[in-house]
Write an enzyme that holds these catalytic residues in place. Structure first.
Site: not given
Ligand code: GLC
Length: 551
Positions: A214, A268
């Site tokens: 994440d 991500e």
């Molecule tokens: C990422 C996740 C999202 C979350 C954020 C904070 O972007 O995909 O859903 O709110 O991180 O953890």
């Protein structure tokens, strides 16, 4: 899981079709209106039949759920709302038995403000070792009443919240790039690094086949905490271009690769610039990362071709496979996006509530499915997209849960609209999401019109979205040349995208406003699958894609 001998083949993520489960909204086994692991276990055969290679779970850990599980209070426990650790282990075994790999979400940038580390830091007070695990700083101005710098939270409002000292007087501030309940961890502190390596080992040892990281680019901050112009951020950026973050991923990569079947590291990485993005995918770092440039691209042939070319070009030198993503739990569903006048998406331009033509959006979504499943690399499917679900934009304010909605005082409707519980069967809510006799309604209200979109209703309809996904995934698995590997563009008129994979496969997507005969893009062919069930031969209508077996 059958292990092949060769390292190449064992790198299953290079070609995989990966299905994202958002556990709160997938299936509710115990009837409390919130999805859980029992619900997932009961639906594993559905996923096997759909034909996906792996499932990625959004966080299932113990969490106060201030950001739907992305605020973790114990990385080694399952939240009671979802089940138990024993159930998670059981689920991993059952999925493996069906040939489905399991990827879990690891959230390293921040934890929950209820995590024992943060509770201890608050109690220990300024200058303590416990506070050094986070970003505590005195405020600016007389009495320290102003935040330490001007950084803004990604969810809106300042990225700092002030604490009270143990004696009750106003004290230091702490950094949170997301909600105040998500304090950022200090990745300069070796204890933070050791802890996450241990968490990875904990899950890899339990059979998790990979992790989705994440907010992977945000971990390490410039310790000077410099102010910057958010509209035109500097390069290097104070928290996405730090060299030290690459050290972290090199350590993780060595750990992931040390398993007999290497574990996948999936990042991500939201970065506007393709070169900086690719830096995370160097051969000894993250294996693969989400392609948000493709997700945000408008439904226009030139723009898509440019994104596809750039994607392939930036992945090639680092040897990482590309990924193709149309939707996830953070963005409006693409059936809705593709029905709008402006079909592009970016995080600052969510367009929630802009008018949409769902029939057109659905038609384009079907074509986009055949386009993206034919592109080189791996592909992500967000739960419910295989049912053609649309974004739910009229959720009453009092039912909304996303901190993005609250932190922007409603200016940004947030992400609840793509998180509505799935419709499985029957004619009325909860549509089999919860079992008969459930004690609570689904945690977000479902659409009445979804009675025609339930998995059950679509399973036997050859022209349904679900049937399209099932057939496409089956062909994708069986056709040599699909998944990882080269692609070659075919000459085609403006508005048409046509390319081959392997020796005998081609895809033609007509995004122009007029008909186009795929025979013009290549030699003889047989139609394997069309996004328009009525199409059998001749001119391909606008917003339609076909898969062809070429002679
Ligand atoms: C990422 C996740 C999202 C979350 C954020 C904070 O972007 O995909 O859903 O709110 O991180 O953890």
């Amino acid at each position: 899981m059958s292990d092949s001998g060769s390292g190449e083949l064992r790198a299953w993520w290079r070609s995989a079709a990966i299905y994202q489960i958002y556990p709160r909204s997938f299936a509710d086994g115990d009837g409390d209106g919130v999805g859980d692991l029992a619900g997932v276990r009961a639906r594993l055969p559905y996923l096997a039949e759909l034909g996906v290679d792996a499932v990625w779970f959004s966080p299932w850990y113990a969490s106060p759920q201030a950001d739907a599980g992305y605020d973790v209070s114990d990385y080694r426990a399952i939240d009671p709302v979802f089940g138990t650790l024993a159930e998670a282990e059981q689920l991993i075994r059952e999925a493996h038995g069906l040939g489905i790999r399991i990827i879990i979400d690891v959230v390293p940038n921040h934890c929950s403000d209820q995590h024992p580390w943060f509770r201890e830091a608050i109690e220990a007070g300024p200058s303590s070792a416990a506070r050094d695990l986070f970003w505590f700083r005195p405020g600016r101005g007389p009495g320290g009443e102003l935040p330490p710098n001007g950084w803004q939270s990604i969810f809106g409002g300042p990225a700092w919240t002030r604490t009270n000292n143990p004696d009750g007087t106003p004290g230091e501030w702490y950094l949170h790039l997301f909600a105040a309940e998500q304090p950022d961890l200090n990745w300069e502190n070796p204890k933070v690094r050791e802890e996450f390596e241990d968490v990875l080992r904990f899950w890899f040892d339990r059979g998790a086949d990979g992790v989705r990281i994440d907010s992977a680019a945000l971990l390490v901050k410039d310790g000077e905490l410099p102010d910057f112009d958010e509209a035109e951020p500097p390069v290097p950026h104070p928290y996405t271009d730090r060299d030290e973050v690459h050290e972290v991923y090199r350590t993780w990569r060595a750990l992931a690769d040390s398993y007999p079947e290497p574990r996948a590291l999936i990042g991500e990485v939201w970065l506007p610039d393709a070169q900086r993005f690719a830096a995370y995918l160097r051969p000894d770092e993250i294996h693969t990362a989400f392609n948000f440039a493709f997700l945000g691209c408008p439904w226009e042939a030139d723009a898509l071709r440019e994104v596809i070319d750039e994607t392939v070009a930036v992945h090639a030198p680092v040897g990482a496979p590309a990924t193709w993503v149309l939707s996830n739990h953070d963005v409006p569903r693409h059936v809705t996006r593709y029905g709008r006048a402006d079909t592009s998406f970016n995080l600052d331009h969510r367009q929630l509530g802009a008018p949409t033509d769902l029939a057109l959006g659905t038609r384009r979504a079907r074509a986009a499915t055949l386009l993206s499943l034919a592109l080189p690399g791996s592909v992500y499917i967000y739960q419910g997209e295989e049912l053609g679900l649309e974004e739910i934009e009229d959720i009453p304010d009092e039912l909304r849960q996303d901190p993005m909605f609250f932190r922007t005082h409603g200016a940004n409707l947030g992400r609840d609209g793509c998180r509505v519980p799935l419709p499985w069967e029957g004619d009325e809510s909860p549509f089999g999401f919860s079992p008969p006799g459930a004690t609570s309604e689904p945690w977000l209200p479902q659409r009445e019109s979804w009675r025609t979109l339930t998995a059950q209703a679509q399973a036997t309809d050859p022209s349904s979205m679900l049937s399209l996904y099932r057939r496409a995934l089956k062909i994708r698995r069986e056709t040599p040349g699909l998944g990882d590997g080269p692609m070659r563009w075919l000459a085609a008129p403006d508005g048409v995208l046509a390319f081959t994979r392997g020796d005998r496969f081609a895809v033609v997507a007509n995004l122009s406003g007029k008909g186009f005969d795929p025979a013009e893009a290549g030699a003889d062919h047989r139609i394997l699958l069309s996004s328009d069930p009525a199409y059998t031969a001749g001119e391909l209508p606008p917003d339609t894609a076909v898969w062809l077996e070429t002679a």
